[in-house]
Design a protein around this motif. Sequence first.
Motif, PDB file in Angstrom:
ATOM      1  N   GLU A  40     -46.181  31.028  12.924  1.00 38.14           N
ATOM      2  CA  GLU A  40     -47.063  31.572  14.019  1.00 38.14           C
ATOM      3  C   GLU A  40     -47.692  32.754  13.847  1.00 38.14           C
ATOM      4  O   GLU A  40     -48.855  33.237  14.433  1.00 38.14           O
ATOM      5  N   ARG A  47     -51.798  33.049   9.260  1.00 42.33           N
ATOM      6  CA  ARG A  47     -52.938  31.943   9.373  1.00 42.33           C
ATOM      7  C   ARG A  47     -53.786  32.310   8.198  1.00 42.33           C
ATOM      8  O   ARG A  47     -54.100  33.322   7.675  1.00 42.33           O
ATOM      9  N   MET A  80     -50.990  18.563  17.913  1.00 43.88           N
ATOM     10  CA  MET A  80     -51.244  19.984  18.504  1.00 43.88           C
ATOM     11  C   MET A  80     -51.279  21.058  17.253  1.00 43.88           C
ATOM     12  O   MET A  80     -50.275  21.773  17.085  1.00 43.88           O
ATOM     13  N   VAL A  81     -52.558  20.972  16.835  1.00 38.88           N
ATOM     14  CA  VAL A  81     -52.738  22.121  15.798  1.00 38.88           C
ATOM     15  C   VAL A  81     -54.146  22.719  16.070  1.00 38.88           C
ATOM     16  O   VAL A  81     -54.959  22.208  16.788  1.00 38.88           O
ATOM     17  N   LYS A  82     -54.350  24.008  15.800  1.00 38.07           N
ATOM     18  CA  LYS A  82     -55.569  24.538  15.803  1.00 38.07           C
ATOM     19  C   LYS A  82     -56.821  23.854  14.957  1.00 38.07           C
ATOM     20  O   LYS A  82     -58.187  23.931  15.203  1.00 38.07           O
ATOM     21  N   LYS A  83     -56.298  23.428  13.880  1.00 32.92           N
ATOM     22  CA  LYS A  83     -57.205  22.961  12.748  1.00 32.92           C
ATOM     23  C   LYS A  83     -57.170  21.608  12.328  1.00 32.92           C
ATOM     24  O   LYS A  83     -56.385  21.670  11.187  1.00 32.92           O
ATOM     25  N   GLN A 132     -52.506  25.763  11.264  1.00 34.57           N
ATOM     26  CA  GLN A 132     -52.193  26.422  12.542  1.00 34.57           C
ATOM     27  C   GLN A 132     -51.522  25.544  13.786  1.00 34.57           C
ATOM     28  O   GLN A 132     -52.218  25.340  14.778  1.00 34.57           O
ATOM     29  N   PRO A 133     -50.395  25.339  13.642  1.00 37.04           N
ATOM     30  CA  PRO A 133     -49.750  24.300  14.707  1.00 37.04           C
ATOM     31  C   PRO A 133     -49.663  25.337  15.882  1.00 37.04           C
ATOM     32  O   PRO A 133     -49.753  26.446  16.241  1.00 37.04           O
ATOM     33  N   LEU A 134     -50.077  24.758  17.159  1.00 34.83           N
ATOM     34  CA  LEU A 134     -49.776  25.189  18.313  1.00 34.83           C
ATOM     35  C   LEU A 134     -48.692  25.839  18.782  1.00 34.83           C
ATOM     36  O   LEU A 134     -47.532  25.289  18.253  1.00 34.83           O
ATOM     37  N   PRO A 135     -48.162  26.929  19.435  1.00 31.67           N
ATOM     38  CA  PRO A 135     -46.918  27.317  20.047  1.00 31.67           C
ATOM     39  C   PRO A 135     -45.861  26.452  20.522  1.00 31.67           C
ATOM     40  O   PRO A 135     -44.741  26.256  20.256  1.00 31.67           O
ATOM     41  N   ALA A 186     -45.846  23.119  19.480  1.00 35.19           N
ATOM     42  CA  ALA A 186     -45.606  21.848  18.590  1.00 35.19           C
ATOM     43  C   ALA A 186     -43.997  22.217  18.073  1.00 35.19           C
ATOM     44  O   ALA A 186     -43.718  23.329  17.594  1.00 35.19           O
ATOM     45  N   ASN A 230     -45.008  17.678  20.611  1.00 40.14           N
ATOM     46  CA  ASN A 230     -43.715  18.837  21.468  1.00 40.14           C
ATOM     47  C   ASN A 230     -42.714  17.816  21.670  1.00 40.14           C
ATOM     48  O   ASN A 230     -41.897  18.092  22.293  1.00 40.14           O
TER      49      ASN A 230
END
Length: 327
Positions: free
Chosen positions: A23, A26, A119-122, A169-172, A174, A255
């Motif tokens: 988290e 990055r 669930m990732v930003k990228k 960058q997994p989301l929180p 995930a 999740n």
Amino acid sequence: MLLRKSSSADVPSSEITPQHAYERFRLDRRSFLGGAAALGAAAIAGSRLKSILDPETEAHAAAELQTVPGKYTTSETQTPFNKATNYNNFYEFGVEKDQPAKNAHTLQTRPWTIQVTGMVKKPLTIDIDTLLKYRPIENRVYRHRCVEAWSMVIPWDGYSLSELINFCQPLPGAKYVQFLSDLNRKQMPELPSGFDWPYSEGLRMDEAMNPLTLLTFGCYGQVLPNQNGAPVRVIVPWKYGFKSGKSIVKLHFTNKEPHTLWNDMAPNEYGFYSNVNPHVDHPRWSQAHERRIDTSFIPRTIPTQMFNGYSGQVASMYAGMDLKKNY
């Protein structure tokens, strides 16, 4: 970049990446691709291996990999190459141990791309050769334990899966990552019926982020032979071998606990966690001992170690869990 090589497989827990590290850490897409270009010349050599003596593996001789020493390694006697590449579980190419080496030549490993979804930003689709060039390839000699109570010691080549996860960058929210293997019925004529293909496996996020979890491109200093999961697989050395998905084409972040092939087929025999645990027997055989396949003419029988001998690196992730219930 050279890494300190340890003579022991035990690494202090202080060196383990914390669960929440992804988290904070990055990378941007430009640095990812820039690093790939910079390391391209060093990542994979163009020379070919000399012919392999074993006729069943000669067809799979492939490009050598340039590697640096990895600190996560064991000094135990390694399984000979011809044994590690002729005694395999890879059901897509046959259910008998000798069939993958005979049949997997039909697998085409170029072109090959890996999708990252969920669930990732990228989210991205990335070429296998870009992944090969992204980080120096480490050589790590790991114990490898099969649920069928046999084991090997294999020098794997790759880098920590956390490198790729950090970039995406997994989301929180995930909590898990699922691995999906290739499914190509034309290239897999021995594909058995009765299975929910494609092959799927999964890890909890902290398991995937543990530095022992290896994004693997080779073994014995060469690119992966097809029967060993070419061109890319994961190795999770403290779990039974079926958790280490082969010929991966997708990583999906979620999740919810993902479905996995063997857990879906026989949940009483193949739990989601599948940590090596000598105190939890398979319903049809004991897990207290294993047959070590090495240089001995007759495999040795040795006691099975908790977490396959990697307790110092991974036991803290399961503190407070009932490891008989969460098998």
